[in-house]
Design a protein around this motif. Sequence first.
Motif, mmCIF file in Angstrom:
data_model
loop_
_atom_site.group_PDB
_atom_site.id
_atom_site.type_symbol
_atom_site.label_atom_id
_atom_site.label_comp_id
_atom_site.label_asym_id
_atom_site.label_seq_id
_atom_site.Cartn_x
_atom_site.Cartn_y
_atom_site.Cartn_z
ATOM 1 N N ASN A 67 0.858 -1.286 0.059
ATOM 2 C CA ASN A 67 -0.058 0.127 0.004
ATOM 3 C C ASN A 67 0.854 1.224 0.016
ATOM 4 O O ASN A 67 1.967 1.359 0.123
ATOM 5 N N SER A 68 0.149 2.530 -0.114
ATOM 6 C CA SER A 68 0.994 3.723 -0.228
ATOM 7 C C SER A 68 1.760 3.868 1.310
ATOM 8 O O SER A 68 2.996 4.488 0.911
ATOM 9 N N ASP A 69 1.325 3.424 2.379
ATOM 10 C CA ASP A 69 2.254 3.675 3.437
ATOM 11 C C ASP A 69 3.448 3.004 3.600
ATOM 12 O O ASP A 69 4.286 3.340 3.734
ATOM 13 N N PHE A 70 3.341 1.679 2.894
ATOM 14 C CA PHE A 70 4.634 1.032 2.653
ATOM 15 C C PHE A 70 5.476 1.863 1.759
ATOM 16 O O PHE A 70 6.716 1.782 2.023
ATOM 17 N N ILE A 71 5.267 2.056 0.656
ATOM 18 C CA ILE A 71 5.887 2.856 -0.318
ATOM 19 C C ILE A 71 6.630 4.157 0.331
ATOM 20 O O ILE A 71 7.836 4.142 0.096
ATOM 21 N N LYS A 72 5.757 4.904 0.993
ATOM 22 C CA LYS A 72 6.179 6.055 1.689
ATOM 23 C C LYS A 72 7.741 5.620 3.089
ATOM 24 O O LYS A 72 8.571 6.265 2.798
ATOM 25 N N GLN A 73 7.124 4.576 3.431
ATOM 26 C CA GLN A 73 8.223 4.097 4.518
ATOM 27 C C GLN A 73 9.355 3.765 3.777
ATOM 28 O O GLN A 73 10.510 4.046 4.176
ATOM 29 N N THR A 74 9.495 2.950 2.611
ATOM 30 C CA THR A 74 10.529 2.290 1.927
ATOM 31 C C THR A 74 11.396 3.546 1.404
ATOM 32 O O THR A 74 12.636 3.692 1.632
ATOM 33 N N CYS A 75 10.560 4.593 0.872
ATOM 34 C CA CYS A 75 11.433 5.659 0.274
ATOM 35 C C CYS A 75 12.005 6.538 1.402
ATOM 36 O O CYS A 75 13.291 6.954 1.346
ATOM 37 N N THR A 76 11.438 6.674 2.363
ATOM 38 C CA THR A 76 12.043 7.420 3.582
ATOM 39 C C THR A 76 13.285 6.615 4.126
ATOM 40 O O THR A 76 14.229 7.296 4.496
ATOM 41 N N GLU A 77 12.983 5.375 4.608
ATOM 42 C CA GLU A 77 14.021 4.597 5.288
ATOM 43 C C GLU A 77 15.178 4.523 4.468
ATOM 44 O O GLU A 77 16.393 4.334 5.254
ATOM 45 N N PHE A 78 15.300 4.176 3.109
ATOM 46 C CA PHE A 78 16.182 4.000 2.416
ATOM 47 C C PHE A 78 16.860 5.086 1.270
ATOM 48 O O PHE A 78 17.530 4.646 0.411
ATOM 49 N N SER A 79 16.244 6.127 1.587
ATOM 50 C CA SER A 79 16.363 7.406 0.490
ATOM 51 C C SER A 79 16.030 6.874 -1.143
ATOM 52 O O SER A 79 17.043 7.245 -1.813
ATOM 53 N N VAL A 80 14.990 6.462 -1.080
ATOM 54 C CA VAL A 80 14.734 5.852 -2.369
ATOM 55 C C VAL A 80 13.696 7.005 -3.223
ATOM 56 O O VAL A 80 12.924 7.246 -2.443
ATOM 57 N N THR A 81 13.958 6.893 -4.494
ATOM 58 C CA THR A 81 12.678 7.706 -5.206
ATOM 59 C C THR A 81 11.415 7.135 -5.576
ATOM 60 O O THR A 81 11.782 5.873 -5.828
ATOM 61 N N PRO A 82 10.386 7.714 -5.234
ATOM 62 C CA PRO A 82 9.118 6.854 -5.540
ATOM 63 C C PRO A 82 9.017 6.585 -6.950
ATOM 64 O O PRO A 82 8.467 5.527 -7.203
ATOM 65 N N GLU A 83 9.657 7.506 -7.744
ATOM 66 C CA GLU A 83 9.294 7.164 -9.331
ATOM 67 C C GLU A 83 10.047 5.940 -9.580
ATOM 68 O O GLU A 83 9.650 5.141 -10.527
ATOM 69 N N TRP A 84 11.125 5.882 -9.061
ATOM 70 C CA TRP A 84 11.834 4.387 -9.434
ATOM 71 C C TRP A 84 11.346 3.137 -8.782
ATOM 72 O O TRP A 84 10.852 2.185 -9.472
#
Length: 265
Positions: A67-84
């Motif tokens: 879900n969107s919460d997981f995507i946000k957590q992943t991007c924040t935790e590991f400095s990942v771009t959501p587009e990628w």
Amino acid sequence: MNKLDEKSSSPPGSGFDSRLGSESPNLGDRLRTLWSHTGLRQEDFATRLGITTVTLQNYFKNIRLPNSDFIKQTCTEFSVTPEWLLWGNGPMLRGNAQVAPADAQAKCPIPPGEPQWMAPDAAPSMGYALVPKVMARLAAGTGSLETEGKVIGYYAFKLDFLQRKGHPKNMVLMDVAGDSMEPMLLDGDTVLIDESQREIIAGAIFAVGIEQEVFVKSLLRVPGKLVLQSRNERYAPIEVDMNGDLAGTVRIIGRVVWSCREYVR
């Protein structure tokens, strides 16, 4: 937490995985690529994302979609771009930074008697953090189109020093081009930017992107406008109408928290 088989309990490798973009056709593959890049065990990777290893494996296999919460957590935790992460577009890491090939890395001779190298994994145990320096140049003037952002090297800083400045994981080094920030910043200076500090503080210096141009300026927010101010009086302020056409193209890259200067090149 459920136990996994031996083959899946350790990452395929701790180095950078080049399977990006179109070579990682779905979200599950890109999530697996990110896990490989971190060098963490699956159990530890899942824990940092607040899920079980079973859920993580389901994501890897595309049995379930996060879900969107997981995507946000992943991007924040590991400095990942959501587009990628979502679509495979652009660089994996935030800050538009990717690791350049070894033959493109800057060569720097090491003086005799000094440590010959510092392994990234060993740096924290030695009290250091390695900060990437990217090829992009921040324009202290009318704007720069040099926004490629490839990593050209890593520089060791004392970890406690960086922690006093902000968040070491979100820091990047860039060079300044131009004279609009003189005498504070000169052409050729290097600045340390904390990309986690994006809240505008009046008078503080920020790296700011407007369309494809990147600036280093003092920022002021006035009703309906963002003002980019130079320290050199010969340069007029740049005013951006936040209700105009450019509003959607303005991005605060991060705050400048430190700078350095070479006197002999």
